[in-house]
Design a protein around this motif. Sequence first.
Motif, PDB file in Angstrom:
ATOM      1  N   ILE A  33       0.540  -1.418  -0.051  1.00  0.00           N
ATOM      2  CA  ILE A  33       0.618  -0.281  -0.010  1.00  0.00           C
ATOM      3  C   ILE A  33       0.931   1.373  -0.046  1.00  0.00           C
ATOM      4  CG2 ILE A  33      -1.348   1.590   1.356  1.00  0.00           C
ATOM      5  CD1 ILE A  33      -2.507  -1.596   2.433  1.00  0.00           C
ATOM      6  N   ASN A  34       0.328   2.575  -0.899  1.00  0.00           N
ATOM      7  CA  ASN A  34       1.336   3.477  -0.541  1.00  0.00           C
ATOM      8  C   ASN A  34       1.345   4.535   0.028  1.00  0.00           C
ATOM      9  OD1 ASN A  34       2.436   2.382  -3.424  1.00  0.00           O
ATOM     10  ND2 ASN A  34       0.856   2.703  -4.903  1.00  0.00           N
ATOM     11  N   VAL A  35       1.724   5.184   1.270  1.00  0.00           N
ATOM     12  CA  VAL A  35       1.354   5.453   2.192  1.00  0.00           C
ATOM     13  C   VAL A  35       2.771   6.885   2.080  1.00  0.00           C
ATOM     14  CG1 VAL A  35       1.765   6.045   4.206  1.00  0.00           C
ATOM     15  CG2 VAL A  35       0.751   3.626   3.843  1.00  0.00           C
ATOM     16  N   LEU A  36       2.266   8.071   2.146  1.00  0.00           N
ATOM     17  CA  LEU A  36       2.808   9.091   1.554  1.00  0.00           C
ATOM     18  C   LEU A  36       3.060   9.828   2.662  1.00  0.00           C
ATOM     19  CD1 LEU A  36       3.782  11.359  -0.221  1.00  0.00           C
ATOM     20  CD2 LEU A  36       2.113  11.988  -0.864  1.00  0.00           C
ATOM     21  N   ALA A 169      -2.828   6.216   1.375  1.00  0.00           N
ATOM     22  CA  ALA A 169      -3.447   6.911   2.717  1.00  0.00           C
ATOM     23  C   ALA A 169      -2.056   7.839   3.086  1.00  0.00           C
ATOM     24  CB  ALA A 169      -3.199   5.762   3.306  1.00  0.00           C
ATOM     25  N   ILE A 170      -2.502   8.725   3.339  1.00  0.00           N
ATOM     26  CA  ILE A 170      -1.222  10.135   3.640  1.00  0.00           C
ATOM     27  C   ILE A 170      -1.747   9.702   5.586  1.00  0.00           C
ATOM     28  CG2 ILE A 170      -0.587  12.680   3.731  1.00  0.00           C
ATOM     29  CD1 ILE A 170      -2.153  12.518   0.748  1.00  0.00           C
ATOM     30  N   LEU A 171      -0.150   9.722   5.533  1.00  0.00           N
ATOM     31  CA  LEU A 171       0.000   9.968   7.067  1.00  0.00           C
ATOM     32  C   LEU A 171       1.391  10.996   7.287  1.00  0.00           C
ATOM     33  CD1 LEU A 171       2.526   7.090   8.625  1.00  0.00           C
ATOM     34  CD2 LEU A 171       1.873   9.057   9.681  1.00  0.00           C
ATOM     35  N   PHE A 172       0.221  11.992   7.748  1.00  0.00           N
ATOM     36  CA  PHE A 172       0.490  13.714   7.999  1.00  0.00           C
ATOM     37  C   PHE A 172       1.039  13.717   9.756  1.00  0.00           C
ATOM     38  CE2 PHE A 172       0.156  18.297   8.670  1.00  0.00           C
ATOM     39  CZ  PHE A 172       0.791  18.373   7.051  1.00  0.00           C
ATOM     40  N   LEU A 173       2.625  14.503   9.813  1.00  0.00           N
ATOM     41  CA  LEU A 173       3.052  14.536  11.131  1.00  0.00           C
ATOM     42  C   LEU A 173       2.485  16.388  11.523  1.00  0.00           C
ATOM     43  CD1 LEU A 173       5.304  12.109  10.227  1.00  0.00           C
ATOM     44  CD2 LEU A 173       5.477  13.031  12.006  1.00  0.00           C
ATOM     45  N   ALA A 211      -7.719   9.418  -0.993  1.00  0.00           N
ATOM     46  CA  ALA A 211      -6.541   8.989   0.398  1.00  0.00           C
ATOM     47  C   ALA A 211      -7.424   9.365   0.893  1.00  0.00           C
ATOM     48  CB  ALA A 211      -5.385  10.128  -0.397  1.00  0.00           C
ATOM     49  N   GLY A 212      -7.247   8.414   2.482  1.00  0.00           N
ATOM     50  CA  GLY A 212      -7.691   8.415   3.504  1.00  0.00           C
ATOM     51  C   GLY A 212      -6.449   9.133   4.075  1.00  0.00           C
ATOM     52  N   PHE A 213      -6.731   9.660   5.397  1.00  0.00           N
ATOM     53  CA  PHE A 213      -5.690  10.533   6.282  1.00  0.00           C
ATOM     54  C   PHE A 213      -5.075   9.829   7.263  1.00  0.00           C
ATOM     55  CE2 PHE A 213      -3.622  14.359   4.375  1.00  0.00           C
ATOM     56  CZ  PHE A 213      -4.981  14.594   3.730  1.00  0.00           C
ATOM     57  N   LEU A 214      -4.484   9.974   8.160  1.00  0.00           N
ATOM     58  CA  LEU A 214      -3.468   9.262   9.072  1.00  0.00           C
ATOM     59  C   LEU A 214      -3.029  10.825   9.532  1.00  0.00           C
ATOM     60  CD1 LEU A 214      -2.708   5.530   8.426  1.00  0.00           C
ATOM     61  CD2 LEU A 214      -4.769   6.650   9.794  1.00  0.00           C
ATOM     62  N   ASN A 295     -11.605   8.745   5.541  1.00  0.00           N
ATOM     63  CA  ASN A 295     -11.224   8.360   6.239  1.00  0.00           C
ATOM     64  C   ASN A 295     -10.079   9.603   7.429  1.00  0.00           C
ATOM     65  OD1 ASN A 295     -12.690   6.155   6.824  1.00  0.00           O
ATOM     66  ND2 ASN A 295     -11.472   5.520   5.131  1.00  0.00           N
ATOM     67  N   VAL A 296     -10.611  10.118   8.741  1.00  0.00           N
ATOM     68  CA  VAL A 296      -9.561  11.175   9.757  1.00  0.00           C
ATOM     69  C   VAL A 296      -9.277  10.274  10.463  1.00  0.00           C
ATOM     70  CG1 VAL A 296      -9.207  13.049   9.295  1.00  0.00           C
ATOM     71  CG2 VAL A 296     -10.659  12.567   7.861  1.00  0.00           C
TER      72      VAL A 296
END
Length: 331
Positions: A33-36, A169-173, A211-214, A295-296
């Motif tokens: 799965i590609n997670v940015l 999915a995007i993993l945002f810090l 994309a979903g967001f984490l 999804n957030v």
Amino acid sequence: MPCISRANNPEKENSKELEHILKNIYQTFSQSINVLLLGTGESGKTTICKQMKILHINGFTDEEKSSRIPFIKQNVHESVFSMVSASSKINPPVEIKDSKAKQSAAYILQIGPDGPPEWTNEYIDHVKILWADPDIQTVFQRSNEYQLIDSTQQVICLFLQVFDGGIQAILFLIAASDFDQTLREDERVNRLKEAFHVYEEIFWSRFVRGAGFLIFLNKQDLLRKKIESGRKIENYFPDYINYKQTNGTNQSDEYEVVKGFLKHKIMEISQRDPDAVSRHIMKDVVVKPVVVTRNVYVHYTTATDTDNVKLVFNDVRDLIIEMNVQTFSPI
Ligand SMILES: Nc1nc2c(ncn2[C@@H]2O[C@H](COP(=O)(O)OP(=O)(O)OP(=O)(O)O)[C@@H](O)[C@H]2O)c(=O)[nH]1
Ligand SMILES: [Mg+2]
């Protein structure tokens, strides 16, 4: 023995083939799965990547560890140099009273920002004296008033186009402890506000609509320390007062209320549709608002703590697969 051929039973064969293709797609996407990974400057992106390496690729080799030594030395010098320089510049200034520490400060200043050509025992002793000095510790505590470690605040929006469509999915810090700090590039801009602003731009970017967001509200250890030492988030985010009155009355722990407030800010941004503003311009036309369901998920993290990252990633792995199944489910 009966033999079912395409000619014999084309419908059944087609459906089997389809099932097979879909199964492959599903397996491919659930395995890869590609997670940015995105985030503003110094939010913890590199630290999270390193933790993933420690957790999943058997740590670092001796060679890799050795290659980091010059960077660590450079960071140490930059930090000490910044603190000594800042001591006289911040308002009110901090006077280094101890005579030994004063000498060490002069020694460090005379070396300049680039660091010594060699780490001699003399140099290390001066660094030790300064770090133990209470006045330098005061300067360290006031690090939100100047820039402590040199790095560049970067927005990664440009890269989004490259990943058009290929990101599930995007993993945002976001560095949650940044609430009382300003950008290196522009000392008028609050770092946490800038992080929220960047998140908003990326969340509503048309390139990642699927994309979903984490969201990782990172640096929880520092956030807790700041709140427990009496730093007031309302001095930077006045809407905190209102949030606290309506949502935080049952919480005795201020830090927990602040955590809730930051999550609330994220959810607020994620529900606000910027296109809705332009729709109101067309006075006589009734346009049905587009309801965006995405999804957030918000997580509280301390990226420097391997155990914490391990726990969070166990949760996150399942969420990412779940989000993906919703998008690409063969059923
Ligand atoms: N205390 C604490 N420090 C953290 C945490 N996460 C990252 N850091 C520190 O914050 C600094 C910046 O972290 P990086 O991982 O380099 O951040 P980055 O997002 O890669 O930064 P840039 O590449 O400069 O944009 C480093 O000194 C990290 O050790 C955290 O959860 N708690
Ligand atoms: Mg980095």
